[in-house]
Design an enzyme around this catalytic site. Structure first.
Site, short mmCIF file in Angstrom:
data_model
loop_
_atom_site.label_atom_id
_atom_site.label_comp_id
_atom_site.label_asym_id
_atom_site.label_seq_id
_atom_site.Cartn_x
_atom_site.Cartn_y
_atom_site.Cartn_z
N GLU A 334 0.81 -1.21 0.00
CA GLU A 334 0.00 0.00 0.00
C GLU A 334 0.85 1.27 0.00
O GLU A 334 1.78 1.41 0.80
CB GLU A 334 -1.00 0.01 1.16
CG GLU A 334 -0.43 -0.21 2.53
CD GLU A 334 -1.52 -0.34 3.60
OE1 GLU A 334 -2.60 -0.89 3.30
OE2 GLU A 334 -1.27 0.10 4.73
N CYS A 335 0.56 2.14 -0.93
CA CYS A 335 1.17 3.46 -1.07
C CYS A 335 2.69 3.35 -1.15
O CYS A 335 3.22 2.81 -2.12
CB CYS A 335 0.72 4.36 0.06
SG CYS A 335 0.89 6.13 -0.30
N GLY A 336 3.42 3.84 -0.16
CA GLY A 336 4.88 3.74 -0.21
C GLY A 336 5.38 2.33 -0.32
O GLY A 336 6.47 2.08 -0.84
N MET A 338 3.96 0.13 -2.17
CA MET A 338 3.75 -0.23 -3.58
C MET A 338 4.85 0.35 -4.47
O MET A 338 5.27 -0.27 -5.45
CB MET A 338 2.38 0.29 -4.04
CG MET A 338 2.15 0.23 -5.55
SD MET A 338 0.56 0.94 -6.06
CE MET A 338 0.90 2.70 -5.81
N SER A 425 -1.79 -0.71 -4.16
CA SER A 425 -2.61 0.49 -4.35
C SER A 425 -2.09 1.62 -3.47
O SER A 425 -1.35 1.38 -2.50
CB SER A 425 -4.07 0.20 -3.98
OG SER A 425 -4.87 1.36 -4.10
#
Length: 447
Positions: A334-336, A338, A425
């Protein structure tokens, strides 16, 4: 029913000193041997690092949309049964957001301590106090504390500006409305960067800064209140019905990346995984530690852009993660978490750093926020809630397997990318909102 002194520390806007005051109070009372629990309104990852260091206790997030009221009441009841004091740091301004910090204070009956940056004002300070106290009917009120006060004379002017009907005699010989002021002092300032405060553990003098804050707070009327004085703000917290969590991850091991680049992890998310029956093990991609023997991997958010050279040179970590994926074992990024999976990362200065190449696409840092706000993911197991907050954009030919749905009209959906057993994501999931959907992230390819 458990009763415990509790305050919600709020302000008229961001940047007024909510985190400073909350951390100062937590450190002051923890040093005195009191059991202090701190909570943070909203989905913030960074302020809780400071509050955990100050209090010595895990810091959970409270958000009426993200958690739901029952979950919030359950967390506060648990804290009240084991604590001498509860502090809740608000988010943005007191009345900002839907729902706002004021909504939480009114719904739970928690008194508000207003923090106002008084560095460039005198008489107007009293007008702000009056507005904050009376704008919302039924708002529980504790008082106001001035921040960044220039001198003793300045503090007297600020106190004199507060109207009589915003004050009141209180036990201990202090005014219920005026709780003192903290002097302007860069010696205990908390440094910031693009996502917010610098993580406390990254600063070698972080604890010294907190001690300086606590020492300053100890000179104020607020800081001189003893345990009996705090009882004026005692709040009843009732027990909530327990919601059993099926052990869907029983017997499975989840490896969690945890270091300076992967540090955006809610304690509540780890608790949810454990409640699902998972055994958790941790590893550091920045230190090039290989993925431990496990059934699934979680790559939380953080600051990969600040540690890009270490990540790209981490051959052992990348190879072990590639082998994990090739074996068909799930990865939730998730986020960082990813960002390093893609082919390359363009830093703020335009320099492209090749990354792990486990997903096809490019990530580029942006000069301003590219996504912010609450989101939900409508999965086969129901709604999984979370939020988005990122300064980068991703371009990829991968067709998203799903999109999140913004909770606010101005929000933008976030893509859920999928390739084999990998799901990735910008969406930060709040696992407790749907443990069944969470379990599927670590069980199979699709949710």
């Amino acid at each position: 029913m458990a009763r415990c002194p509790a305050l919600l520390i709020a302000a008229p806007a961001s940047g007024q000193g909510k985190t400073t005051v909350t951390a100062a109070l937590a450190r002051l009372h923890a040093r005195q041997g009191r059991r202090v629990r701190v909570f943070k309104c909203g989905p913030d990852f960074l302020d809780p690092h400071w509050h955990q260091m100050a209090s010595g206790q895990p810091v959970h997030n409270l958000d009426l949309w993200l958690n739901g009221e029952d979950d919030i009441r359950a967390r506060l009841h648990e804290a009240a049964t084991n604590s001498d004091l509860i502090l809740i740091e608000g988010v943005m301004g007191l009345f900002d957001g839907e729902p706002s910090a004021a909504d939480l204070a009114v719904k739970l009956g928690i008194p508000v301590l207003a923090v106002i940056d008084a560095g460039a004002m005198a008489g107007t300070f009293g007008a702000l106090v009056h507005g904050l106290r009376h704008y919302r009917l039924g708002l529980p009120w504790a008082g106001v504390l001035a921040n960044r006060v220039a001198s003793e004379g300045h503090e007297k002017m600020l106190q004199a500006s507060v109207r009589g009907d915003d004050l009141g005699a209180a036990p201990g010989g202090i005014d219920a409305g005026w709780l003192g002021g903290l002097r302007r002092d860069t010696g205990f300032a908390m440094p910031e960067r693009h996502l917010g405060l610098t993580v406390a553990s990254e600063l070698p003098d972080a604890l010294a800064r907190l001690d300086a804050l606590a020492d300053a707070m100890a000179t104020t009327p607020m800081g001189q209140l003893d345990a009996d004085g705090w009882q004026r703000w005692a709040v009843p917290f009732g027990a909530q019905p327990e919601r059993p969590v099926a052990p869907l991850l029983q017997g499975r091991t989840v490896a969690v990346a945890r270091d300076a680049a992967f540090c955006f992890t809610y304690p509540a998310n780890l608790d949810t995984l454990r409640a699902l029956g998972a055994e958790l093990v941790f590893f550091s991609p920045v230190a090039d530690e290989p993925v431990p023997d496990c059934d699934a991997v979680w790559l939380p958010g953080g600051y990969p852009e600040l540690h890009a050279p270490a990540l790209v040179n981490g051959a052992r970590c990348r190879a072990s993660l590639a082998a994990h994926i090739a074996a068909g074992r799930p990865v939730w990024a998730e986020c960082g978490g990813m960002m390093p999976l893609f082919d390359g990362l363009a830093l703020a200065d335009g320099t492209r750093v090749p990354m792990w190449g486990l997903l096809h696409g490019e990530v580029a840092m942006q000069p301003r926020l590219a996504g912010l706000g609450p989101q939900r993911w409508d999965t086969a197991q129901g709604e999984l809630r979370g939020h988005t907050f990122h300064f980068s954009l991703t371009t990829s030919l991968l067709a998203p397997v799903a999109h999140t749905v913004p909770a606010r009209a101005h929000g933008k959906p976030e893509a859920i990318y999928g390739q084999g057993p990998v799901r990735a994501s910008y969406f930060h999931a709040w696992f407790a909102s749907n443990p069944e959907a969470t379990a599927q992230l670590f069980l199979s390819e699709a949710v």
